[in-house]
Design a protein around this motif. Structure first.
Motif, PDB file in Angstrom:
ATOM      1  N   PHE A 170     -31.286 -25.852 -23.587  1.00  0.00           N
ATOM      2  CA  PHE A 170     -30.848 -24.544 -24.112  1.00  0.00           C
ATOM      3  C   PHE A 170     -31.705 -24.147 -25.313  1.00  0.00           C
ATOM      4  O   PHE A 170     -32.219 -23.034 -25.379  1.00  0.00           O
ATOM      5  CB  PHE A 170     -29.378 -24.623 -24.558  1.00  0.00           C
ATOM      6  CG  PHE A 170     -28.381 -24.312 -23.470  1.00  0.00           C
ATOM      7  CD1 PHE A 170     -28.202 -23.009 -23.025  1.00  0.00           C
ATOM      8  CD2 PHE A 170     -27.595 -25.303 -22.911  1.00  0.00           C
ATOM      9  CE1 PHE A 170     -27.280 -22.709 -22.032  1.00  0.00           C
ATOM     10  CE2 PHE A 170     -26.661 -25.029 -21.923  1.00  0.00           C
ATOM     11  CZ  PHE A 170     -26.506 -23.727 -21.482  1.00  0.00           C
ATOM     12  N   ASP A 171     -31.851 -25.067 -26.261  1.00  0.00           N
ATOM     13  CA  ASP A 171     -32.503 -24.728 -27.534  1.00  0.00           C
ATOM     14  C   ASP A 171     -33.997 -24.462 -27.377  1.00  0.00           C
ATOM     15  O   ASP A 171     -34.535 -23.526 -27.971  1.00  0.00           O
ATOM     16  CB  ASP A 171     -32.292 -25.851 -28.560  1.00  0.00           C
ATOM     17  CG  ASP A 171     -30.823 -26.021 -28.919  1.00  0.00           C
ATOM     18  OD1 ASP A 171     -30.035 -25.091 -28.657  1.00  0.00           O
ATOM     19  OD2 ASP A 171     -30.453 -27.080 -29.461  1.00  0.00           O
ATOM     20  N   ALA A 174     -34.534 -21.223 -25.517  1.00  0.00           N
ATOM     21  CA  ALA A 174     -34.160 -20.107 -26.404  1.00  0.00           C
ATOM     22  C   ALA A 174     -35.276 -19.851 -27.419  1.00  0.00           C
ATOM     23  O   ALA A 174     -35.572 -18.702 -27.763  1.00  0.00           O
ATOM     24  CB  ALA A 174     -32.857 -20.435 -27.129  1.00  0.00           C
ATOM     25  N   LEU A 179     -35.370 -16.667 -29.838  1.00  0.00           N
ATOM     26  CA  LEU A 179     -33.993 -16.647 -30.382  1.00  0.00           C
ATOM     27  C   LEU A 179     -33.862 -17.668 -31.523  1.00  0.00           C
ATOM     28  O   LEU A 179     -34.592 -18.654 -31.558  1.00  0.00           O
ATOM     29  CB  LEU A 179     -32.988 -16.984 -29.274  1.00  0.00           C
ATOM     30  CG  LEU A 179     -32.925 -15.984 -28.121  1.00  0.00           C
ATOM     31  CD1 LEU A 179     -32.094 -16.540 -26.962  1.00  0.00           C
ATOM     32  CD2 LEU A 179     -32.336 -14.655 -28.595  1.00  0.00           C
ATOM     33  N   GLY A 183     -30.336 -22.407 -30.194  1.00  0.00           N
ATOM     34  CA  GLY A 183     -30.318 -21.288 -29.255  1.00  0.00           C
ATOM     35  C   GLY A 183     -29.164 -21.275 -28.274  1.00  0.00           C
ATOM     36  O   GLY A 183     -28.860 -20.221 -27.696  1.00  0.00           O
ATOM     37  N   HIS A 186     -26.658 -18.490 -28.489  1.00  0.00           N
ATOM     38  CA  HIS A 186     -27.281 -17.175 -28.236  1.00  0.00           C
ATOM     39  C   HIS A 186     -27.475 -16.945 -26.740  1.00  0.00           C
ATOM     40  O   HIS A 186     -27.246 -15.853 -26.238  1.00  0.00           O
ATOM     41  CB  HIS A 186     -28.626 -17.074 -28.973  1.00  0.00           C
ATOM     42  CG  HIS A 186     -28.483 -17.150 -30.456  1.00  0.00           C
ATOM     43  ND1 HIS A 186     -28.122 -16.057 -31.214  1.00  0.00           N
ATOM     44  CD2 HIS A 186     -28.601 -18.181 -31.309  1.00  0.00           C
ATOM     45  CE1 HIS A 186     -28.042 -16.438 -32.483  1.00  0.00           C
ATOM     46  NE2 HIS A 186     -28.328 -17.715 -32.563  1.00  0.00           N
ATOM     47  N   ILE A 187     -27.880 -18.019 -26.042  1.00  0.00           N
ATOM     48  CA  ILE A 187     -28.029 -17.908 -24.580  1.00  0.00           C
ATOM     49  C   ILE A 187     -26.654 -17.612 -23.965  1.00  0.00           C
ATOM     50  O   ILE A 187     -26.510 -16.750 -23.095  1.00  0.00           O
ATOM     51  CB  ILE A 187     -28.588 -19.235 -23.984  1.00  0.00           C
ATOM     52  CG1 ILE A 187     -29.978 -19.543 -24.555  1.00  0.00           C
ATOM     53  CG2 ILE A 187     -28.594 -19.203 -22.464  1.00  0.00           C
ATOM     54  CD1 ILE A 187     -31.125 -18.762 -23.979  1.00  0.00           C
ATOM     55  N   LYS A 239     -34.091 -10.190 -21.381  1.00  0.00           N
ATOM     56  CA  LYS A 239     -33.499 -11.362 -22.045  1.00  0.00           C
ATOM     57  C   LYS A 239     -32.116 -11.744 -21.505  1.00  0.00           C
ATOM     58  O   LYS A 239     -31.818 -12.940 -21.395  1.00  0.00           O
ATOM     59  CB  LYS A 239     -33.492 -11.205 -23.570  1.00  0.00           C
ATOM     60  CG  LYS A 239     -32.753 -10.033 -24.097  1.00  0.00           C
ATOM     61  CD  LYS A 239     -32.916  -9.979 -25.596  1.00  0.00           C
ATOM     62  CE  LYS A 239     -32.099  -8.831 -26.120  1.00  0.00           C
ATOM     63  NZ  LYS A 239     -32.489  -8.376 -27.418  1.00  0.00           N
ATOM     64  N   ALA A 243     -31.456 -15.337 -19.780  1.00  0.00           N
ATOM     65  CA  ALA A 243     -30.419 -16.222 -20.331  1.00  0.00           C
ATOM     66  C   ALA A 243     -29.410 -16.603 -19.248  1.00  0.00           C
ATOM     67  O   ALA A 243     -29.042 -17.783 -19.109  1.00  0.00           O
ATOM     68  CB  ALA A 243     -29.716 -15.544 -21.502  1.00  0.00           C
TER      69      ALA A 243
END
Ligand code: KG4
Length: 338
Positions: A170-171, A174, A179, A183, A186-187, A239, A243
Motif C-alpha cells: 500500500f505505502d 501510494a 500520496l 499511503g 489514502h488509498i 488516481k 487506488a
C-alpha cells in the motif's frame, strides 16, 4: 482481588499506555508522532526522542482516565519487540523503573502476540471473544502472516510474506502516486470513489501459504511509468481507479491464501489484525467471505488495528494470570517472530 495491568507500547512511532482491569479495558491513550511526516517514513532517532517526551504524560493520563491510582496496579506489561530498538528501550526502561518503584512484576509482550490477542480486549464483560483455535491474518507495515492461534501463548505461523508486507505494498504504491506517508489510508479513501476493475496488476504464483507483494509493486510501478510517458497527468486523472484497482488486487492476494489456510485447518473462526486490517475493503471482504461460509469473523475496532497499548495490556494480563513474569535483565529485541 482485582488484577489491574498497565500496558506500555513504544515499538515504533506511537507512544501508548492502557489499563486493563480483570480483562476489561479502562483506558487506552495513544500519542502519535507527526514529526516523521516530512521524511516520508519513520526516523528511528526522532521516534526514540519523542517517546521519551511522551511516555510520562501518556502513562499518567492512562492511569487518571482509568480512575485508578498507581498503587492499584498488579503488574506492568511492555512491548519487548519486534520494533525499533531505541523506541523499545524507552518503554522497556520505563516499565522496569516504575515496577521497581511500585514493587510489582513486569511482563514482556511480543508485539505480534499483542496484535493477535487484541480480539480479547473487552469493553464490557459480555463482549464476545474468539474461541481457540482460530486463524488470524496479521497484516501490517512490517508483517503479513497467517497464524494458527491455539492459545494465548501458542501460535503457529502457517504462512508469511517472502518479500514486502501488505502495508508496504500500500505505502510504496501510494508513494509512486505522490500520496503522503503512510499511503494505506489514502488509498483506502480514494478507492471508495474508483472503478476497481479498471486496471490489472500482476499477482504472485507461489505455492503454499506464503505471500509475495513485490511483483504487484513492480507491475504497478511500470504501469504508471509507461502511462506517464504518454500523458504526464495520468496519475492525477486516474488516481481513484488506480487506488481501487490496487486495493482489489491486494485483497485478492490476501484472501487467496487465507481461504487455503481455512480449508487446510478446518477452523471455524477467522480474525484479522494489524494496521492494514483498518482497510475498509479488507474488512468487508473478510466479513463477506466468513458470512458466506458460515465462519465467525472477528474484525477489530479501528482503534485496535494500529499500535496501541490495550493489546499489550491484554497479552500481559494472560501472561500475568499464568505467572509468566519477566526478569529485569530482559533486553528489547528488534526482531522476534511469533
Ligand atoms: O500495524 P501498523 O500500525 O504498524 C506497522 O507494522 O508499521 O501498520 C501500519 C500499516 C501502514 O503500512 C499503513 O499504510 C497501513 O498499516 N494502514 C492501512 C490503513 N490504515 C493503516 N492500509 C490500508 N488501508 C488503511 N485504511
Amino acid at each position: 482481588m482485582s488484577t489491574i495491568i498497565l500496558g506500555i507500547e513504544s515499538s515504533c512511532d506511537d507512544t501508548s499506555a492502557a489499563i486493563i482491569k480483570d480483562g476489561i479495558l479502562l483506558s487506552n491513550v495513544i500519542a502519535s508522532q507527526s514529526v516523521h511526516e516530512e521524511y516520508g517514513g519513520v526516523v528511528p532517532e526522532l521516534a526514540s526522542r519523542a517517546h521519551q517526551q511522551n511516555i510520562v504524560p501518556v502513562v499518567d493520563t492512562a492511569i487518571k482516565r482509568a480512575g485508578i491510582e498507581k498503587a492499584d496496579l498488579s503488574a506492568i506489561a511492555f512491548t519487548r519487540g519486534p520494533g525499533l530498538l531505541g523506541s523499545l528501550l524507552v518503554g522497556t526502561s520505563f516499565a522496569k523503573g516504575l515496577s521497581l518503584g511500585l514493587r510489582i512484576p513486569i511482563v514482556d509482550v511480543n508485539h505480534l502476540h499483542g496484535h493477535v490477542l487484541s480480539h480479547f480486549i473487552r469493553r464490557n464483560p459480555d463482549d464476545t471473544v474468539p474461541e481457540y483455535p482460530f486463524i488470524c491474518l496479521l497484516i501490517s507495515g512490517g508483517n503479513s502472516q497467517i497464524i494458527l492461534v491455539k492459545n494465548y501463548n501458542d501460535m503457529e505461523v502457517l504462512g508469511q510474506t517472502i518479500d514486502d508486507a501488505a502495508g508496504e505494498a500500500f505505502d510504496k504504491c501510494a508513494k509512486v502516486m505522490g500520496l503522503p506517508y503512510p499511503g494505506g489510508p489514502h488509498i483506502d479513501r480514494l478507492a471508495t470513489e474508483g472503478d476497481a476493475s479498471r486496471f490489472k496488476f500482476s499477482k504472485p504464483h507461489i505455492p503454499g501459504l506464503n505471500y509475495s507483494f513485490s511483483g504487484l509493486k513492480t507491475s504497478f510501478l511500470y504501469t504508471l511509468r509507461d502511462a506517464k510517458k504518454l500523458d504526464p497527468d495520468f496519475i492525477e486523472k486516474n488516481k481513484a481507479d488506480l487506488a481501487a484497482s490496487l486495493q482489489r488486487t491486494i485483497i485478492e492476494i490476501l484472501l487467496d491464501k487465507l481461504k487455503k489456510a481455512i480449508d487446510l485447518t478446518g477452523v471455524k473462526t477467522v480474525a484479522i489484525g494489524g494496521g492494514v486490517s483498518a482497510n475498509s475493503g479488507v474488512r468487508q471482504a473478510i466479513a463477506d467471505y466468513c458470512d458466506k461460509h458460515g465462519l465467525n469473523a472477528f474484525i477489530p475496532e479501528r482503534a485496535f488495528t494500529t499500535d496501541n497499548a490495550a493489546m499489550v495490556a491484554i497479552a500481559g494480563y494472560y501472561k500475568y494470570l499464568a505467572g509468566d513474569f519477566c526478569h529485569y535483565n530482559a533486553v528489547p529485541y528488534a526482531r522476534i517472530t511469533i
